[in-house]
Scaffold this motif. Structure first.
Motif, mmCIF file in Angstrom:
data_model
loop_
_atom_site.group_PDB
_atom_site.id
_atom_site.type_symbol
_atom_site.label_atom_id
_atom_site.label_comp_id
_atom_site.label_asym_id
_atom_site.label_seq_id
_atom_site.Cartn_x
_atom_site.Cartn_y
_atom_site.Cartn_z
ATOM 1 N N PHE A 72 0.086 7.252 -1.079
ATOM 2 C CA PHE A 72 0.851 8.395 -0.589
ATOM 3 C C PHE A 72 1.805 8.810 -1.696
ATOM 4 O O PHE A 72 2.666 8.032 -2.102
ATOM 5 N N ILE A 73 1.655 10.035 -2.192
ATOM 6 C CA ILE A 73 2.451 10.510 -3.318
ATOM 7 C C ILE A 73 3.741 11.140 -2.798
ATOM 8 O O ILE A 73 3.707 12.109 -2.043
ATOM 9 N N VAL A 74 4.874 10.590 -3.202
ATOM 10 C CA VAL A 74 6.180 11.102 -2.800
ATOM 11 C C VAL A 74 6.617 12.210 -3.745
ATOM 12 O O VAL A 74 7.100 13.252 -3.320
ATOM 13 N N SER A 75 6.426 11.998 -5.045
ATOM 14 C CA SER A 75 6.780 13.015 -6.035
ATOM 15 C C SER A 75 5.876 12.865 -7.250
ATOM 16 O O SER A 75 5.313 11.800 -7.491
ATOM 17 N N GLY A 76 5.743 13.950 -7.993
ATOM 18 C CA GLY A 76 4.898 13.947 -9.173
ATOM 19 C C GLY A 76 3.450 14.222 -8.810
ATOM 20 O O GLY A 76 3.123 14.601 -7.684
ATOM 21 N N GLN A 77 2.584 14.032 -9.796
ATOM 22 C CA GLN A 77 1.159 14.284 -9.605
ATOM 23 C C GLN A 77 0.379 13.131 -10.228
ATOM 24 O O GLN A 77 0.656 12.717 -11.356
ATOM 25 N N LEU A 78 -0.605 12.626 -9.497
ATOM 26 C CA LEU A 78 -1.366 11.453 -9.912
ATOM 27 C C LEU A 78 -2.855 11.779 -9.927
ATOM 28 O O LEU A 78 -3.375 12.393 -9.002
ATOM 29 N N LYS A 79 -3.524 11.357 -10.985
ATOM 30 C CA LYS A 79 -4.979 11.487 -11.072
ATOM 31 C C LYS A 79 -5.560 10.089 -10.901
ATOM 32 O O LYS A 79 -5.264 9.184 -11.676
ATOM 33 N N VAL A 80 -6.375 9.909 -9.863
ATOM 34 C CA VAL A 80 -6.986 8.625 -9.567
ATOM 35 C C VAL A 80 -8.476 8.740 -9.841
ATOM 36 O O VAL A 80 -9.148 9.609 -9.279
ATOM 37 N N ASP A 112 4.834 16.058 -16.695
ATOM 38 C CA ASP A 112 6.013 15.450 -17.313
ATOM 39 C C ASP A 112 6.995 14.878 -16.293
ATOM 40 O O ASP A 112 8.148 14.645 -16.601
ATOM 41 N N GLU A 113 6.527 14.640 -15.078
ATOM 42 C CA GLU A 113 7.364 14.076 -14.025
ATOM 43 C C GLU A 113 6.851 12.686 -13.652
ATOM 44 O O GLU A 113 5.642 12.451 -13.593
ATOM 45 N N ALA A 114 7.779 11.754 -13.397
ATOM 46 C CA ALA A 114 7.395 10.425 -12.922
ATOM 47 C C ALA A 114 6.751 10.558 -11.541
ATOM 48 O O ALA A 114 7.016 11.507 -10.810
ATOM 49 N N VAL A 115 5.891 9.602 -11.198
ATOM 50 C CA VAL A 115 5.209 9.610 -9.908
ATOM 51 C C VAL A 115 5.772 8.484 -9.053
ATOM 52 O O VAL A 115 5.783 7.325 -9.469
ATOM 53 N N GLU A 116 6.244 8.838 -7.874
ATOM 54 C CA GLU A 116 6.696 7.866 -6.874
ATOM 55 C C GLU A 116 5.585 7.746 -5.843
ATOM 56 O O GLU A 116 5.098 8.760 -5.331
ATOM 57 N N ILE A 117 5.193 6.509 -5.546
ATOM 58 C CA ILE A 117 4.027 6.261 -4.696
ATOM 59 C C ILE A 117 4.362 5.219 -3.632
ATOM 60 O O ILE A 117 5.022 4.226 -3.921
ATOM 61 N N PHE A 118 3.844 5.439 -2.424
ATOM 62 C CA PHE A 118 3.782 4.376 -1.429
ATOM 63 C C PHE A 118 2.332 3.902 -1.429
ATOM 64 O O PHE A 118 1.414 4.676 -1.147
ATOM 65 N N VAL A 119 2.112 2.637 -1.786
ATOM 66 C CA VAL A 119 0.782 2.045 -1.807
ATOM 67 C C VAL A 119 0.571 1.380 -0.453
ATOM 68 O O VAL A 119 1.351 0.516 -0.049
#
Length: 135
Positions: A72-80, A112-119
């Motif tokens: 679950f992405i809280v902030s930023g953008q993640l490529k999985v 250019d933003e850090a990613v905050e994640i709930f795993v």
């Protein structure tokens, strides 16, 4: 890192889990209130949630886990990237990526933003979040 273990059936079945939010707006963690465990699975399944941070441009090493995992992405953008099937998921704030059990994955913070994640790991009741493997 905080870990919360909760007996539940499947977190993704909870209504309202995927929250819609603008990337710049704060996003609340997924709600666990009101999850009803299937009586046949009660005591056999638990959900473990850990909070992670990936710095801008950072890459998580190749990894795999024996159980289904939701990010679950809280902030930023993640490529999985699923290294077995070649499937790629690009997810942003308020969205969820799902990693298949047993497949190798790689994740990278995009932009250019850090990613905050709930795993969110779905585990047998006897497992702990630490034994599920890290990101």
């Amino acid at each position: 890192m905080r870990t919360i273990a909760i007996a539940a059936l499947a977190l993704v079945a909870a209504p309202g889990l995927a929250l819609a939010a603008a990337p710049s707006a704060p996003v609340a963690p997924p709600s666990l209130a009101g999850l009803a465990a299937d009586p046949e699975l009660e005591g056999k399944v638990q959900v473990a949630i850990t909070q992670q941070r990936l710095e801008a441009g950072g890459t998580l090493a190749e990894h795999r886990q024996p159980y289904i995992r939701h990010l679950f992405i809280v902030s930023g953008q993640l490529k999985v990237s699923n290294l077995v099937t070649g499937e790629e998921q690009l997810v942003g704030a308020g969205e969820i990526a799902t990693e298949a059990a047993g497949d190798w994955h790689l994740a990278r913070a995009v932009g250019d933003e850090a990613v905050e994640i709930f795993v969110i790991d779905q585990l047998p009741a006897e497992e702990t979040a630490a034994s599920a493997g890290g990101l």
